[in-house]
Every structure is written in structure tokens, then in C-alpha cells.
Design a protein around this motif. Structure first.
Motif, mmCIF file in Angstrom:
data_model
loop_
_atom_site.group_PDB
_atom_site.id
_atom_site.type_symbol
_atom_site.label_atom_id
_atom_site.label_comp_id
_atom_site.label_asym_id
_atom_site.label_seq_id
_atom_site.Cartn_x
_atom_site.Cartn_y
_atom_site.Cartn_z
ATOM 1 N N ILE A 30 47.005 46.825 44.573
ATOM 2 C CA ILE A 30 46.431 46.029 45.672
ATOM 3 C C ILE A 30 46.518 46.849 46.948
ATOM 4 O O ILE A 30 47.609 47.230 47.371
ATOM 5 N N SER A 31 45.378 47.144 47.511
ATOM 6 C CA SER A 31 45.404 47.889 48.773
ATOM 7 C C SER A 31 45.332 46.895 49.936
ATOM 8 O O SER A 31 44.855 45.767 49.769
ATOM 9 N N ALA A 32 45.848 47.318 51.088
ATOM 10 C CA ALA A 32 45.819 46.450 52.276
ATOM 11 C C ALA A 32 45.063 47.173 53.385
ATOM 12 O O ALA A 32 45.301 48.361 53.622
ATOM 13 N N HIS A 33 44.108 46.487 53.986
ATOM 14 C CA HIS A 33 43.295 47.104 55.036
ATOM 15 C C HIS A 33 43.443 46.270 56.303
ATOM 16 O O HIS A 33 43.220 45.060 56.260
ATOM 17 N N GLY A 37 41.983 42.765 55.171
ATOM 18 C CA GLY A 37 42.825 42.022 54.237
ATOM 19 C C GLY A 37 43.165 42.842 53.007
ATOM 20 O O GLY A 37 43.198 44.076 53.056
ATOM 21 N N TYR A 38 43.404 42.137 51.914
ATOM 22 C CA TYR A 38 43.851 42.808 50.680
ATOM 23 C C TYR A 38 42.670 43.044 49.750
ATOM 24 O O TYR A 38 41.692 42.298 49.769
ATOM 25 N N CYS A 39 42.803 44.043 48.893
ATOM 26 C CA CYS A 39 41.782 44.270 47.864
ATOM 27 C C CYS A 39 42.466 44.565 46.528
ATOM 28 O O CYS A 39 43.325 45.447 46.446
ATOM 29 N N LEU A 40 42.086 43.768 45.510
ATOM 30 C CA LEU A 40 42.621 44.021 44.159
ATOM 31 C C LEU A 40 41.821 45.161 43.555
ATOM 32 O O LEU A 40 40.655 45.010 43.206
#
Ligand code: BT5
Length: 305
Positions: A30-33, A37-40
Motif C-alpha cells: 500500500i503506497s501513501a501519497h 491518499g492510499y493506493c493498494l
């Protein structure tokens, strides 16, 4: 966004962040930007209840899962549950088994990447008919693999699932019964999906990943199988086995083959035929006698299987 997640789930932003950390520990990427927000980005290759449930068309409360990273045997765990619980369609799944069991005390190699599970059933069916559930399970498994992966499969009676001459899955059925009444059935199934095949089995066994050339989505395959299997078991209980006879015979590789069959009491040699409307294998013995066999261990003449 973290803010929207917090609002939808009625939890704080800090709690969202904590859950994201937990998911990352389980292997979810899960990345956080900032601002977005978050991206799975990627899911882990695990057969956890969450992953399986995402693929169940009939909803998440139709099966109850008991998930283990490592276990001696899903079969032993399921049998002890079956005696205690009144429920059925409970499914014990493990990523690896230390003491996976085959039939007749044989070993079942269960390294990580396979699908190793046992299903608890409490069918309203006579004990004599329980072997039919095993036959129906092997049809459900072949249907699943063909529909989902487009891989041709066949069955070596009673319940070895094969592809390209190699064993890709095995089924072990155990039960508790009284005269005229089945208490429970535990159906243990091992599917070689993404796992490596141990060196000593390479001549007779293969994985779906090897055959298809790509990695298998294990939770999707398991969810699809469970729904196929449950529909078929319900149809079997309602209408009997005869509706499955043709489908089974289409998958069966034994018809016309020279075999010897150990039925637990004796070894019979002869030519295998079709299975009949009750799921018995018809065997034309070398001495001319016709036998009907409900379960046994088959050796094909001139074969490693
Ligand atoms: C079977 O036995 O084919 C039934 C296997 C059932 C395994 C499942 S996994 C989940 C559940 N929990 C358990 O503890 N067991 C069930 P049988 O027909 O007896 O075949 C066993 C034989 O297959 C062994 O003697 C080996 O020759 C071979 N074998 C062992 N591991 C294998 C594997 N992973 N793939 C293919 N063949 C295997």
C-alpha cells in the motif's frame, strides 16, 4: 483518501493509518501519497478468509473459514472441529502442512504455494452413498480448473485429478457414521497450484502453475471450487448420483484400461469400465467375473501412476 476512509469507517485518521500498517505486515503493498491518499498496489499470495471471501459470489457468510499459516494437517483439525460443532461448510485452510495425509496413511507433500484445505459436511445422505460425494468433488474440481484456467483435466477413479498425465490434486474423504446415519464427512483436498513439486514426485505430479505457465490466483480458485462443490452436493442430496454419471465418465481415464485394484480386502486384476449410476466402478476381472467397486486404490498396468 485517509480522510474519506476514516469517515466511511467511522474511525479516526490514526486508526486508518494503524490498519494500513497491519495490512502491510500481512503482505499488502500500500503506497501513501500526500493529498491523494492510499493506493493498494498489490495483494499478497495468501489463501486467507479475507482474500477468499472477495471472490465468493454467494456472499461472505456462506462458508466459515479457519485459516492457519502452518498446521500438521487441515484434515486432523477439521475432524476435531466436526465432532464439536453443529455447523457444516466450515473450511480449514493452511498455507503449509507439516504432516499432510494421503489415503491409507500415505504422505501428502504440502509446501507453500499449494491449496491445502478440508471441508466439513453434515449431509443428509446414507453412509453407503458418501463415496459419491468424493466423486462429485472431483467433478467440481475438474470443472473449476477447466472453467477458470482453461486447462484440460481428467480423473483417475476414484478421485485423483490429473492433467497431461500428471497428478495435480488428490482428495481424502473421512467420515463418522452410525448404521443408516452419517454424522459428518470431512473432505480433504490438496491442489498443486503455485507450489514446487518435491524431486521424488516429479515424474508423476505437476502444479497448475507449471501446466499453465502462469501464477495461479489461489483464493479465486478456492472460492470458485467451494461454490461449484456446494451446488453439486446439494443437487446430489436432492436428486441422487445418476445426473453426475455421464460427466464423471467423460472425465474418467480408466475406461478400457488394464488395471489392478486394491479394494481394502483383496487385489482384483482386470479391465476397467465406466462407473455406473451409483458411482461404482465396473471391473471386468481377468477371470471373466464382473465386479462393481465403490472405492479402492488403482494401479494402471504399464504406468507410473
Ligand atoms: C490423496 O491420497 O491423493 C489424497 C490427498 C489429500 C491431501 C489433502 S491436503 C488437505 C487435507 N489435509 C491433509 O492432511 N490431507 C488432505 P493418495 O491417493 O493416497 O495419494 C498419495 C500419494 O500421492 C503419495 O503416496 C505420493 O505418491 C503422491 N503425492 C504426495 N504428495 C503429492 C502432491 N503434493 N502432489 C501429487 N502427488 C502427491
Amino acid at each position: 483518501s485517509g480522510e474519506k476512509l476514516a469517515k466511511d469507517l467511522k474511525i479516526s485518521r490514526a486508526a486508518v493509518n494503524k490498519q494500513v500498517q497491519l495490512l502491510r505486515k500481512k503482505g499488502y503493498v500500500i503506497s501513501a501519497h500526500s493529498n491523494a491518499g492510499y493506493c493498494l498496489e498489490a495483494r499478497p499470495d495468501i489463501v486467507s478468509p479475507d482474500e477468499i471471501s472477495g471472490f465468493l459470489r454467494s456472499g461472505t457468510d456462506t462458508f466459515q473459514f479457519f485459516y492457519f499459516e502452518d498446521l500438521n494437517s487441515t484434515q486432523e483439525e477439521a475432524k476435531s472441529l466436526a465432532g464439536k460443532s453443529v455447523n457444516e461448510w466450515e473450511v480449514v485452510v493452511a498455507e503449509t502442512q507439516r504432516r499432510g495425509k494421503g489415503r491409507l496413511g500415505r504422505e501428502w507433500a504440502s509446501p507453500s504455494g499449494g491449496i491445502w484445505f478440508s471441508v466439513i459436511l453434515k449431509p443428509d445422505i446414507l453412509p453407503d452413498s458418501v463415496p459419491q460425494i468424493t466423486l462429485v468433488a472431483s467433478i467440481a474440481l475438474c470443472d473449476t480448473i477447466e472453467k477458470l484456467l482453461g486447462i484440460n483435466t481428467s480423473i483417475k477413479w476414484p478421485n485423483d485429478v490429473m492433467s497431461a498425465g500428471m497428478k495435480i490434486a488428490g482428495i481424502l474423504t473421512e467420515m463418522s457414521a452410525e448404521v443408516g446415519k452419517t454424522n459428518w464427512v470431512v473432505m480433504g483436498i490438496g491442489i498443486n497450484a503455485n507450489n514446487d513439486i518435491p524431486a521424488d514426485l516429479k515424474e508423476s505430479a505437476a502444479s497448475l502453475r507449471e501446466i499453465s505457465g502462469k501464477s495461479i490466483n489461489r483464493p479465486e480458485l478456492l472460492a470458485f471450487f467451494l461454490e461449484e462443490f456446494r451446488d453439486k452436493v446439494n443437487a446430489l442430496i436432492r436428486n441422487g448420483f445418476s445426473a453426475f454419471q455421464d460427466r464423471y465418465n467423460e472425465y474418467s481415464i480408466l475406461n478400457g484400461k488394464k488395471v489392478s485394484i486394491n479394494n481394502g480386502h483383496e487385489t482384483l486384476a482386470g479391465t476397467a469400465g465406466m462407473i455406473d449410476e451409483n458411482g461404482y466402478l465396473i471391473l471386468q476381472s481377468d477371470n471373466g467375473k464382473i465386479d462393481r467397486i465403490i472405492a479402492g486404490d488403482v494401479t494402471l498396468k504399464n504406468s507410473k501412476q
